[in-house]
Every structure is written in C-alpha cells, then in structure tokens.
Write an enzyme that holds these catalytic residues in place. Sequence first.
Site, PDB file in Angstrom:
ATOM      1  CG  HIS A   1      -1.858   1.163   1.278  1.00  0.00           C
ATOM      2  ND1 HIS A   1      -3.218   1.005   1.458  1.00  0.00           N
ATOM      3  CD2 HIS A   1      -1.667   2.500   1.146  1.00  0.00           C
ATOM      4  CE1 HIS A   1      -3.804   2.185   1.444  1.00  0.00           C
ATOM      5  NE2 HIS A   1      -2.882   3.113   1.260  1.00  0.00           N
TER       6      HIS A   1
ATOM      7  CG  HIS B   1      -0.887   7.186  -1.124  1.00  0.00           C
ATOM      8  ND1 HIS B   1      -2.151   7.321  -1.655  1.00  0.00           N
ATOM      9  CD2 HIS B   1      -1.056   6.537   0.054  1.00  0.00           C
ATOM     10  CE1 HIS B   1      -3.039   6.789  -0.837  1.00  0.00           C
ATOM     11  NE2 HIS B   1      -2.396   6.294   0.215  1.00  0.00           N
ATOM     12  CG  LEU B   2       4.409   5.178  -5.891  1.00  0.00           C
ATOM     13  CD1 LEU B   2       4.813   4.242  -7.033  1.00  0.00           C
ATOM     14  CD2 LEU B   2       5.592   5.386  -4.943  1.00  0.00           C
ATOM     15  NE  ARG B   3       0.609  12.026  -2.545  1.00  0.00           N
ATOM     16  CZ  ARG B   3      -0.359  11.576  -1.750  1.00  0.00           C
ATOM     17  NH1 ARG B   3      -1.353  10.870  -2.229  1.00  0.00           N
ATOM     18  NH2 ARG B   3      -0.347  11.861  -0.472  1.00  0.00           N
TER      19      ARG B   3
ATOM     20  CE  LYS C   1      -8.066   2.289  -0.479  1.00  0.00           C
ATOM     21  NZ  LYS C   1      -6.841   2.904  -0.011  1.00  0.00           N
TER      22      LYS C   1
ATOM     23  CG  HIS D   1      -9.806   4.872   3.546  1.00  0.00           C
ATOM     24  ND1 HIS D   1      -8.559   5.449   3.663  1.00  0.00           N
ATOM     25  CD2 HIS D   1     -10.554   5.421   4.536  1.00  0.00           C
ATOM     26  CE1 HIS D   1      -8.550   6.307   4.668  1.00  0.00           C
ATOM     27  NE2 HIS D   1      -9.761   6.318   5.206  1.00  0.00           N
TER      28      HIS D   1
ATOM     29  CG  HIS E   1      -4.667   2.571   5.932  1.00  0.00           C
ATOM     30  ND1 HIS E   1      -5.998   2.585   6.235  1.00  0.00           N
ATOM     31  CD2 HIS E   1      -4.559   3.151   4.720  1.00  0.00           C
ATOM     32  CE1 HIS E   1      -6.665   3.154   5.253  1.00  0.00           C
ATOM     33  NE2 HIS E   1      -5.821   3.509   4.318  1.00  0.00           N
TER      34      HIS E   1
ATOM     35  CG  LEU F   1      -7.548  10.879   7.584  1.00  0.00           C
ATOM     36  CD1 LEU F   1      -8.375  11.580   6.513  1.00  0.00           C
ATOM     37  CD2 LEU F   1      -8.358  10.743   8.867  1.00  0.00           C
TER      38      LEU F   1
ATOM     39  CG  ASP G   1      -1.556   4.960   3.979  1.00  0.00           C
ATOM     40  OD1 ASP G   1      -1.633   5.284   2.777  1.00  0.00           O
ATOM     41  OD2 ASP G   1      -2.319   5.425   4.846  1.00  0.00           O
TER      42      ASP G   1
ATOM     43  CG  HIS H   1       0.220  15.260   1.718  1.00  0.00           C
ATOM     44  ND1 HIS H   1      -0.700  15.555   0.738  1.00  0.00           N
ATOM     45  CD2 HIS H   1      -0.241  14.155   2.330  1.00  0.00           C
ATOM     46  CE1 HIS H   1      -1.674  14.654   0.756  1.00  0.00           C
ATOM     47  NE2 HIS H   1      -1.422  13.786   1.719  1.00  0.00           N
TER      48      HIS H   1
ATOM     49  CB  ALA I   1      -4.833  12.943   6.091  1.00  0.00           C
TER      50      ALA I   1
HETATM   51  O1  DOR Z   1      -3.189   9.644   5.566  1.00  0.00           O
HETATM   52  C1  DOR Z   1      -3.589   9.320   4.471  1.00  0.00           C
HETATM   53  N1  DOR Z   1      -3.087   9.846   3.336  1.00  0.00           N
HETATM   54  N2  DOR Z   1      -4.574   8.428   4.379  1.00  0.00           N
HETATM   55  C2  DOR Z   1      -5.151   8.147   3.223  1.00  0.00           C
HETATM   56  O2  DOR Z   1      -6.053   7.350   3.218  1.00  0.00           O
HETATM   57  C3  DOR Z   1      -4.753   8.821   1.980  1.00  0.00           C
HETATM   58  C4  DOR Z   1      -3.383   9.317   2.070  1.00  0.00           C
HETATM   59  C5  DOR Z   1      -3.046  10.296   0.969  1.00  0.00           C
HETATM   60  O3  DOR Z   1      -3.348  10.041  -0.186  1.00  0.00           O
HETATM   61  O4  DOR Z   1      -2.448  11.328   1.285  1.00  0.00           O
HETATM   62 ZN    ZN Z   2      -3.318   5.094   1.602  1.00  0.00          ZN
END
Ligand code: DOR
Ligand code: ZN
Length: 339
Positions: free
Chosen positions: A8, A10-12, A94, A131, A169, A214, A242, A246, A258
């Site tokens: 899990h 996030h690579l943006r 997802k 989620h 998560h 989150l 996860d 950011h 988050a």
């Molecule tokens: O903290 C989080 N950030 N929880 C998520 O479910 C999404 C993630 C994000 O994409 O930044």
């Molecule tokens: Zn996530």
Amino acid sequence: MPQPDDWHVHLRDGELLKNVVQHTARSFSRAIVMPNLRPPITTTTLAEQYRQRIIKCLPGGVSFTPLMTIYLTDNTNSDDLKKGIHQGVITAAKLYPAHATTNADAGVTKIENIYPALKILSETGRPLLVHAEDASPSVDVFDREKIFLEQTLSPLRLKFPDLKIVVEHITTREAVDFVYKNNSHVAATITPHHLVINRNAMFQGGFRPHAYCLPVAKREEHRLALVEAAVSGESTFFLGTDSAPHTRSAKESDCGCAGIFSSPTALAVYAEVFEREGKIDRLADFASRFGAKFYNLPVNSKEIRLTKKEWKAPLEVAGLGEDRIRVFQGGQTLQWSLD
Ligand code: DOR
Ligand code: ZN
C-alpha cells in the site's frame, strides 16, 4: 530475507512522483500503487498510462514493479475492470468511501453501487482494498473504522463470501479482531507509523501536522493490538506503509493534508518494532511473504540484508521545487540499515 514488497503506497504524479518513487524502489521490489490521484485512476487505460509514467521515473538500473489499482466510483464500468484484470494491468480495486480521505471526493456514496465490480473481483480472485472508515459527519473521527467494519464491511462479507478483502492501514483492536474472525478471505495491512505512534503524537507540545494521517492514530491500547497482530506470525497481517507524501506547505497549513511519508525509513522502523518484541525472526514473513501469498504472487527471488547498524535518517526529501517532504522519524538515529 527475500526483498519486501509494499502492499500500500502513494506515489503521486509529476514532479512529486519523480522525487518519491526512488525511495520506495530502494527498499521494495513491488508495490500496490494507490489510485487517488487528481483526477483518480478510474479506468484500465488510465492505470496503464500511470504505470508507464511510474516506470519512466525510475532511476536507471533499478528494478521495481508497480502493481496497479483502480479507483472504484459510483459509475465504475465493470466490463472495463474485467478487461483490466484479464490484460494483467489491474491487480486490485480500491474502495474509498466518498470524502473519507485525500482525493476521495469521487469515492463511493453507496456500497450497492459497486456490486457489479465486486462480482468481477470475486470471480477473478482479485482483492478489494478498503479504506475502512465511515466518514459520515455524525460519526466521531476516532470511531470511523469501528463503525465502518460493523455497518458496511460485515454485511458485505455475507453478501460476497468469496470476495478477498484487504482492510488497509488498520488502526484499532476491532479491526484486528475483524481480520481474525474472517480469516482466509480477509487480510490487513499495517503501517510503520501506526505501530509506533498513538494519538498523543499529534498533540505533543503543540499541534503536530506531520503525525496526522487517516485513519488517524488511536489510543495506546489499539497501537498495542496492532503490534501484537504484526508480530503474531499470522499470514493475514502484512506490510503496507501507506507512505503518503505531502509537501510541508500542504501539511503545515490552515487545513493540513492527511498523510505520513515513510518510504525512506519504513523498513528500519518495522525492524525496530519486531526486534523490540523479540520477534525479528518473523519480520521476513510479514514484510516479504504474507502479502505475496494473499495476492497469489510469487515471493521475490532477490534477497536483501538488514544489518543492525545505526544511521541517521534524512529529516526531509525533495518535494515540489523548494517545498520539501518531511520523513517519518526523519532526523532520528535508526538502528537497522539496508545494505
Ligand atoms: O493519511 C492518508 N493519506 N490516508 C489516506 O487514506 C490517503 C493518504 C493520501 O493520499 O495522502
Ligand atoms: Zn493510503
């Protein structure tokens, strides 16, 4: 140990993708890539194009396999999902309940709306990644996971008994219990940060936006339940960072995003947790074997070595221009190094 996978992450996209993907590829062989871009990855074509952008951003000579997911919406085309699975583009789907988290505005408003897609997943043996939070305004933020499991996921289990589900998560004892109760078809990923911090971390000496993610971290008793599950040797609990980058300005703001970015430190943090529990011998199963087993994929043949050797984690890494990304436990001395 066999090289771990991140089930899990996030690579943006764009410049952020360029800057963060190397940190995942350095530790992990494969990763389940979250589709919550803006706009989200809702079709097979978008997933394939995103996969190619990720590959293009890899530093030369690095081998890393992004495993793509599709973002379910009220209007998901189940034929397209089926096609994506058969073509080998889509590994999983997802479910973001609408408004539950970052870029979840296009998420699912009513679970019935994705029944056709769930039928395809069930028939093809592909997991639904959840989620698991009820984001209704009337639900207390610390109860969101528990309520979602009770009111949405438990009935869904009965409706689709063959559907494989990953509760992503997890943050509560209730989620751990839910996985045990539904063993074999239900698994969970556990992040490094939820193994280490409880909700006090967000309020230590002031408000700490870099500890906000989150689902939000819960009370200490829940953290302890997660640690127990992670080191249990039970194959339905496995690694998923996860890691969610950011930039500082997006976190340190009037309405901070988050997400905790842990890719550079995740393996070291997991190793410290397992060692502290006297279960370092179980780390390889949690990090490198159990996820592959649940996804019906081979364990990586390449091996890595974690050595008990101190190193100083970077406080931040490059983000967008001058705007940098804070690293989970960045600036601290960690005990385990990746050779
Ligand atoms: O903290 C989080 N950030 N929880 C998520 O479910 C999404 C993630 C994000 O994409 O930044
Ligand atoms: Zn996530």
